[in-house]
Design a protein around this motif. Structure first.
Motif, short mmCIF file in Angstrom:
data_model
loop_
_atom_site.label_atom_id
_atom_site.label_comp_id
_atom_site.label_asym_id
_atom_site.label_seq_id
_atom_site.Cartn_x
_atom_site.Cartn_y
_atom_site.Cartn_z
N TRP A 3 82.79 -47.88 34.99
CA TRP A 3 82.27 -49.19 34.60
C TRP A 3 80.83 -49.12 33.92
CZ3 TRP A 3 85.03 -53.54 34.83
CH2 TRP A 3 86.28 -53.75 35.72
N ILE A 4 80.07 -48.22 34.18
CA ILE A 4 78.73 -48.44 33.72
C ILE A 4 78.24 -46.85 33.47
CG2 ILE A 4 76.19 -48.85 34.32
CD1 ILE A 4 77.33 -51.34 35.68
N ASN A 5 77.67 -46.63 32.55
CA ASN A 5 76.88 -45.36 32.16
C ASN A 5 75.45 -45.71 32.13
OD1 ASN A 5 79.10 -43.56 31.69
ND2 ASN A 5 79.40 -44.28 29.79
N LEU A 6 74.63 -44.79 33.07
CA LEU A 6 73.17 -45.03 33.19
C LEU A 6 72.43 -43.92 32.74
CD1 LEU A 6 71.28 -47.21 34.38
CD2 LEU A 6 71.60 -45.95 36.59
N ASN A 7 71.55 -44.13 31.89
CA ASN A 7 70.60 -43.24 31.38
C ASN A 7 69.06 -43.54 31.27
OD1 ASN A 7 72.79 -41.00 30.22
ND2 ASN A 7 73.45 -42.78 29.38
N ARG A 8 68.37 -42.72 31.36
CA ARG A 8 66.96 -42.90 31.13
C ARG A 8 66.21 -42.26 29.99
NH1 ARG A 8 62.40 -43.35 36.35
NH2 ARG A 8 60.94 -44.27 35.08
N ASP A 9 65.49 -42.88 29.15
CA ASP A 9 64.65 -42.40 28.24
C ASP A 9 63.30 -42.45 28.35
OD1 ASP A 9 63.73 -41.43 25.81
OD2 ASP A 9 64.77 -42.82 24.53
N GLY A 10 62.53 -41.84 28.95
CA GLY A 10 61.13 -41.89 29.33
C GLY A 10 61.05 -42.87 30.39
N PHE A 24 84.08 -59.49 34.94
CA PHE A 24 83.59 -59.24 36.28
C PHE A 24 84.67 -59.25 37.30
CE2 PHE A 24 79.64 -61.11 34.23
CZ PHE A 24 79.01 -60.09 34.18
N ASN A 25 84.60 -58.32 38.23
CA ASN A 25 85.49 -58.35 39.44
C ASN A 25 84.94 -57.45 40.51
OD1 ASN A 25 86.15 -55.69 38.78
ND2 ASN A 25 87.73 -56.01 37.40
N ASN A 26 85.73 -57.25 41.69
CA ASN A 26 85.15 -56.64 42.74
C ASN A 26 84.33 -55.26 42.26
OD1 ASN A 26 85.26 -58.71 44.84
ND2 ASN A 26 87.50 -58.34 44.92
N GLU A 27 85.32 -54.54 41.71
CA GLU A 27 84.69 -53.10 41.20
C GLU A 27 83.51 -53.05 40.39
OE1 GLU A 27 87.82 -50.88 39.54
OE2 GLU A 27 89.24 -50.81 41.23
N SER A 28 83.46 -53.99 39.35
CA SER A 28 82.45 -54.16 38.55
C SER A 28 81.21 -54.88 39.03
CB SER A 28 82.59 -54.92 37.31
OG SER A 28 82.70 -56.42 37.51
N LEU A 29 81.18 -55.86 40.04
CA LEU A 29 80.29 -56.07 40.93
C LEU A 29 79.66 -54.83 41.55
CD1 LEU A 29 81.18 -59.08 39.96
CD2 LEU A 29 80.58 -59.54 42.29
N GLU A 70 95.69 -61.76 43.54
CA GLU A 70 95.49 -60.76 44.60
C GLU A 70 95.04 -61.36 46.06
OE1 GLU A 70 93.47 -56.19 45.89
OE2 GLU A 70 93.47 -57.32 43.88
N HIS A 71 94.02 -62.21 45.83
CA HIS A 71 93.24 -62.97 47.06
C HIS A 71 93.49 -64.20 47.06
CE1 HIS A 71 91.22 -59.01 47.36
NE2 HIS A 71 90.94 -58.85 46.13
N GLY A 72 93.83 -65.19 46.14
CA GLY A 72 93.89 -66.53 46.10
C GLY A 72 92.64 -67.26 45.88
N TYR A 73 92.79 -68.48 45.61
CA TYR A 73 91.75 -69.48 45.24
C TYR A 73 90.47 -69.70 46.24
CZ TYR A 73 89.32 -73.67 43.76
OH TYR A 73 88.44 -74.53 43.04
N ASP A 74 90.90 -69.92 47.39
CA ASP A 74 89.90 -69.83 48.57
C ASP A 74 88.94 -68.32 48.58
OD1 ASP A 74 91.01 -72.36 49.21
OD2 ASP A 74 91.78 -71.55 51.00
N TYR A 75 89.46 -67.50 48.52
CA TYR A 75 88.61 -66.38 48.36
C TYR A 75 87.76 -66.32 47.18
CZ TYR A 75 87.61 -61.38 47.38
OH TYR A 75 86.80 -60.28 47.13
N PHE A 76 88.24 -66.58 46.01
CA PHE A 76 87.51 -66.69 44.88
C PHE A 76 86.33 -67.73 45.20
CE2 PHE A 76 86.36 -68.59 40.91
CZ PHE A 76 86.13 -67.85 40.05
N VAL A 77 86.37 -68.75 45.60
CA VAL A 77 85.38 -69.73 45.74
C VAL A 77 84.64 -69.42 46.93
CG1 VAL A 77 84.88 -72.16 46.69
CG2 VAL A 77 86.73 -71.85 44.82
N SER A 78 84.93 -68.94 47.93
CA SER A 78 84.18 -68.68 49.01
C SER A 78 83.44 -67.26 49.14
CB SER A 78 84.91 -69.07 50.50
OG SER A 78 86.00 -68.00 50.49
N ASP A 79 84.05 -66.26 48.57
CA ASP A 79 83.50 -64.79 48.81
C ASP A 79 83.22 -64.44 47.50
OD1 ASP A 79 83.93 -62.05 48.49
OD2 ASP A 79 84.40 -62.36 51.03
N PHE A 80 83.95 -64.38 46.43
CA PHE A 80 83.78 -63.59 44.91
C PHE A 80 82.62 -64.43 44.25
CE2 PHE A 80 84.27 -63.04 40.63
CZ PHE A 80 84.01 -61.51 40.50
N ALA A 81 82.95 -65.81 44.17
CA ALA A 81 81.78 -66.38 43.27
C ALA A 81 80.79 -66.42 43.97
CB ALA A 81 82.37 -67.89 43.11
N PRO A 82 80.43 -66.61 45.03
CA PRO A 82 78.86 -66.56 45.63
C PRO A 82 78.10 -65.18 45.51
CG PRO A 82 80.35 -67.69 47.26
CD PRO A 82 81.07 -67.07 46.24
#
Length: 224
Positions: A3-10, A24-29, A70-82
């Motif tokens: 999902w993400i590459n992380l590098n440092r330049d100085g 945005f989903n669980n893996e990307s968060l 996969e999880h339903g609306y209640d999960y989205f509102v009460s868990d993922f969105a927060p």
């Protein structure tokens, strides 16, 4: 596929989203937090640039249909969105200068995330910046509203939020919601140069100034 590459330049951290349209989903968060944990744990003065490697998208917002399936609306509102809100809050209060180099379309949750930065650089020739929530009947939460208020023009932010307008880089700069519109070849080098200069600032002092300036976000901090 990562999902993400992380590098440092100085003293400049470069965080590159690398998963297609970077929704945005669980893996990307989890990937966002892992990257931010690494950066935040580093010592000394630093700055962060966030961009993406897709030819078309910076971020296309929440991957809502699979989450609901996969999880339903209640999960989205009460868990993922927060949890997504807390990621926005973390970036908005991140303890160093944060620049977004928006290489392509930046929609919905992607646009809210970009609002959390300290400055935004956007391609002038490709990609649009948009809050479509009013058109898809999803109101902004109080925290999301406060994050969007961080954009340099509250009038421009309100116009985008209330109309669902999608602006290219040049128009977004004219409306005051994006600071710089640049060519593809100028985009990342300019953002990196800004970050290199800002990384010279004392990290603790900068963080305190930033968090005091954004004090309206304090009410959304976890209480436990």
């Amino acid at each position: 596929m990562s999902w993400i590459n992380l590098n440092r330049d100085g003293d400049v951290w470069l965080m590159t989203l690398c998963h297609g349209d970077n929704r945005f989903n669980n893996e990307s968060l989890a990937a966002w937090h892992d990257a931010l944990d690494t950066i935040e744990a580093s010592e000394g003065n630093a700055a962060l640039v966030i961009t993406a490697d897709d030819a078309k998208f910076f971020s296309n917002g929440i991957d809502i249909e699979p989450i609901l399936a996969e999880h339903g609306y209640d999960y989205f509102v009460s868990d993922f969105a927060p949890r997504l809100e807390q990621l926005f809050l973390r970036v908005a209060r991140f303890p160093m200068p944060v620049a977004f180099a928006l290489n392509g379309h930046t929609y919905a949750g992607g646009a809210i995330m970009a609002s959390a930065g300290d400055i935004r650089f956007m391609r002038a020739d490709r990609g649009r910046f948009c809050f479509p929530e009013v058109n898809i009947k999803i109101p902004f939460t109080p925290l999301m509203t406060e994050v969007v208020r961080l954009l340099p023009s509250t009038a421009g932010a309100w116009e985008m939020m209330s109309t669902g307008a999608a602006w290219g880089g040049v128009e977004a700069v004219a409306k005051g919601v994006i600071e710089h519109a640049l060519s593809e070849t100028e985009l990342l080098p300019t953002a990196m140069a800004w970050a290199a200069e800002m990384a010279k600032k004392d990290r603790a002092t900068y963080t305190l100034i930033k968090r005091r300036f954004r004090k309206s976000l304090d009410e959304f901090l976890p209480t436990s």
